[in-house]
Scaffold this motif. Sequence first.
Motif, PDB file in Angstrom:
ATOM      1  N   MET A   1       0.850  -1.168   0.000  1.00  0.00           N
ATOM      2  CA  MET A   1       0.000   0.000   0.000  1.00  0.00           C
ATOM      3  C   MET A   1       0.901   1.239   0.000  1.00  0.00           C
ATOM      4  SD  MET A   1      -3.060  -1.333   0.109  1.00  0.00           S
ATOM      5  CE  MET A   1      -4.150  -0.025   0.535  1.00  0.00           C
ATOM      6  N   VAL A   2       0.470   2.230  -0.759  1.00  0.00           N
ATOM      7  CA  VAL A   2       1.178   3.504  -0.810  1.00  0.00           C
ATOM      8  C   VAL A   2       0.189   4.629  -0.560  1.00  0.00           C
ATOM      9  CG1 VAL A   2       2.972   2.706  -2.378  1.00  0.00           C
ATOM     10  CG2 VAL A   2       0.913   3.705  -3.318  1.00  0.00           C
ATOM     11  N   LYS A   3       0.690   5.721  -0.006  1.00  0.00           N
ATOM     12  CA  LYS A   3      -0.131   6.895   0.240  1.00  0.00           C
ATOM     13  C   LYS A   3       0.169   7.892  -0.876  1.00  0.00           C
ATOM     14  CE  LYS A   3      -1.592   9.835   3.990  1.00  0.00           C
ATOM     15  NZ  LYS A   3      -2.827   9.192   4.357  1.00  0.00           N
ATOM     16  N   PRO A   4      -0.807   8.158  -1.754  1.00  0.00           N
ATOM     17  CA  PRO A   4      -0.565   9.084  -2.860  1.00  0.00           C
ATOM     18  C   PRO A   4      -0.215  10.474  -2.353  1.00  0.00           C
ATOM     19  CG  PRO A   4      -2.647   7.922  -3.146  1.00  0.00           C
ATOM     20  CD  PRO A   4      -2.157   7.613  -1.779  1.00  0.00           C
ATOM     21  N   SER A   5       0.728  11.115  -3.008  1.00  0.00           N
ATOM     22  CA  SER A   5       1.130  12.455  -2.589  1.00  0.00           C
ATOM     23  C   SER A   5       0.055  13.493  -2.881  1.00  0.00           C
ATOM     24  CB  SER A   5       2.438  12.848  -3.271  1.00  0.00           C
ATOM     25  OG  SER A   5       2.284  12.816  -4.671  1.00  0.00           O
ATOM     26  N   CYS A   6      -0.878  13.172  -3.777  1.00  0.00           N
ATOM     27  CA  CYS A   6      -1.912  14.140  -4.145  1.00  0.00           C
ATOM     28  C   CYS A   6      -3.152  14.067  -3.256  1.00  0.00           C
ATOM     29  CB  CYS A   6      -2.316  13.942  -5.603  1.00  0.00           C
ATOM     30  SG  CYS A   6      -2.993  12.304  -5.949  1.00  0.00           S
ATOM     31  N   ARG A   7      -3.215  13.063  -2.336  1.00  0.00           N
ATOM     32  CA  ARG A   7      -4.390  12.911  -1.465  1.00  0.00           C
ATOM     33  C   ARG A   7      -3.951  12.517  -0.065  1.00  0.00           C
ATOM     34  NH1 ARG A   7      -8.992   9.354  -4.021  1.00  0.00           N
ATOM     35  NH2 ARG A   7      -9.964  10.131  -2.142  1.00  0.00           N
ATOM     36  N   ASP A   8      -4.639  13.056   0.924  1.00  0.00           N
ATOM     37  CA  ASP A   8      -4.334  12.726   2.318  1.00  0.00           C
ATOM     38  C   ASP A   8      -5.281  11.690   2.904  1.00  0.00           C
ATOM     39  OD1 ASP A   8      -2.265  14.548   2.391  1.00  0.00           O
ATOM     40  OD2 ASP A   8      -3.501  16.151   3.233  1.00  0.00           O
ATOM     41  N   ASP A   9      -6.385  11.393   2.213  1.00  0.00           N
ATOM     42  CA  ASP A   9      -7.448  10.600   2.807  1.00  0.00           C
ATOM     43  C   ASP A   9      -7.503   9.151   2.342  1.00  0.00           C
ATOM     44  OD1 ASP A   9      -8.183  11.245   0.218  1.00  0.00           O
ATOM     45  OD2 ASP A   9     -10.294  11.537   0.703  1.00  0.00           O
ATOM     46  N   THR A  10      -6.464   8.658   1.680  1.00  0.00           N
ATOM     47  CA  THR A  10      -6.553   7.303   1.143  1.00  0.00           C
ATOM     48  C   THR A  10      -5.182   6.633   1.030  1.00  0.00           C
ATOM     49  OG1 THR A  10      -7.467   5.989  -0.662  1.00  0.00           O
ATOM     50  CG2 THR A  10      -6.374   8.022  -1.275  1.00  0.00           C
ATOM     51  N   TRP A  11      -5.206   5.339   0.961  1.00  0.00           N
ATOM     52  CA  TRP A  11      -4.045   4.514   0.627  1.00  0.00           C
ATOM     53  C   TRP A  11      -4.444   3.705  -0.604  1.00  0.00           C
ATOM     54  CZ3 TRP A  11       0.650   4.192   3.260  1.00  0.00           C
ATOM     55  CH2 TRP A  11       0.713   4.933   4.438  1.00  0.00           C
ATOM     56  N   GLU A  12      -3.486   3.386  -1.461  1.00  0.00           N
ATOM     57  CA  GLU A  12      -3.792   2.653  -2.681  1.00  0.00           C
ATOM     58  C   GLU A  12      -2.801   1.517  -2.891  1.00  0.00           C
ATOM     59  OE1 GLU A  12      -3.740   5.461  -5.863  1.00  0.00           O
ATOM     60  OE2 GLU A  12      -5.469   6.552  -5.092  1.00  0.00           O
ATOM     61  N   ILE A  13      -3.215   0.545  -3.679  1.00  0.00           N
ATOM     62  CA  ILE A  13      -2.317  -0.526  -4.101  1.00  0.00           C
ATOM     63  C   ILE A  13      -1.555  -0.012  -5.308  1.00  0.00           C
ATOM     64  CG2 ILE A  13      -2.201  -2.851  -5.086  1.00  0.00           C
ATOM     65  CD1 ILE A  13      -4.760  -3.460  -3.485  1.00  0.00           C
ATOM     66  N   PRO A  14      -0.219  -0.124  -5.318  1.00  0.00           N
ATOM     67  CA  PRO A  14       0.533   0.343  -6.479  1.00  0.00           C
ATOM     68  C   PRO A  14       0.106  -0.409  -7.735  1.00  0.00           C
ATOM     69  CG  PRO A  14       2.017  -0.215  -4.678  1.00  0.00           C
ATOM     70  CD  PRO A  14       0.650  -0.677  -4.294  1.00  0.00           C
ATOM     71  N   GLY A  15       0.116   0.274  -8.833  1.00  0.00           N
ATOM     72  CA  GLY A  15      -0.242  -0.374 -10.090  1.00  0.00           C
ATOM     73  C   GLY A  15      -0.098   0.575 -11.244  1.00  0.00           C
ATOM     74  N   GLY A  16      -0.309   0.050 -12.425  1.00  0.00           N
ATOM     75  CA  GLY A  16      -0.208   0.877 -13.615  1.00  0.00           C
ATOM     76  C   GLY A  16      -0.366   0.018 -14.850  1.00  0.00           C
ATOM     77  N   GLY A  17      -0.072   0.601 -15.980  1.00  0.00           N
ATOM     78  CA  GLY A  17      -0.223  -0.095 -17.243  1.00  0.00           C
ATOM     79  C   GLY A  17       1.114  -0.372 -17.897  1.00  0.00           C
ATOM     80  N   LEU A  18       1.021  -1.035 -19.042  1.00  0.00           N
ATOM     81  CA  LEU A  18       2.215  -1.343 -19.817  1.00  0.00           C
ATOM     82  C   LEU A  18       2.660  -0.108 -20.586  1.00  0.00           C
ATOM     83  CD1 LEU A  18       1.187  -4.750 -21.407  1.00  0.00           C
ATOM     84  CD2 LEU A  18       2.719  -4.397 -19.485  1.00  0.00           C
ATOM     85  N   GLY A  19       3.962   0.134 -20.582  1.00  0.00           N
ATOM     86  CA  GLY A  19       4.524   1.171 -21.426  1.00  0.00           C
ATOM     87  C   GLY A  19       4.777   0.603 -22.820  1.00  0.00           C
ATOM     88  N   ALA A  20       5.066   1.470 -23.756  1.00  0.00           N
ATOM     89  CA  ALA A  20       5.332   1.034 -25.125  1.00  0.00           C
ATOM     90  C   ALA A  20       6.498   0.052 -25.150  1.00  0.00           C
ATOM     91  CB  ALA A  20       5.644   2.240 -26.003  1.00  0.00           C
ATOM     92  N   GLY A  21       6.259  -1.110 -25.720  1.00  0.00           N
ATOM     93  CA  GLY A  21       7.312  -2.116 -25.853  1.00  0.00           C
ATOM     94  C   GLY A  21       7.598  -2.925 -24.601  1.00  0.00           C
ATOM     95  N   GLU A  22       6.850  -2.718 -23.519  1.00  0.00           N
ATOM     96  CA  GLU A  22       7.079  -3.461 -22.275  1.00  0.00           C
ATOM     97  C   GLU A  22       6.262  -4.740 -22.249  1.00  0.00           C
ATOM     98  OE1 GLU A  22       7.986  -0.584 -18.549  1.00  0.00           O
ATOM     99  OE2 GLU A  22       5.921  -0.676 -19.183  1.00  0.00           O
TER     100      GLU A  22
END
Length: 57
Positions: A1-22
Motif C-alpha cells: 500500500m502507498v499513500k498518494p502524494s496528491c491525497r491525504d485521505d486514502t491509501w492505494e495498491i501500487p499499479g499501472g499499465g504497460l509502457g510502449a514495448g514493455e
Amino acid sequence: MVKPSCRDDTWEIPGGGLGAGEDPPQAARREVREELGIEEGSTVYLQHGFDPARPEN
C-alpha cells in the motif's frame, strides 16, 4: 500500500499499465521502482489483467 502524494485521505495498491514495448514483468519492475523506489531484481509473473476499453494493454 502507498499513500498518494496528491491525497491525504486514502491509501492505494501500487499499479499501472504497460509502457510502449514493455512486457508485463518489465512493467511490474518499473511500477515497483516508480511507486516504491525499490529496484526489484526478480519478478514472479502471476496474472495480467485486460481492460477491453484499453485494447492496447
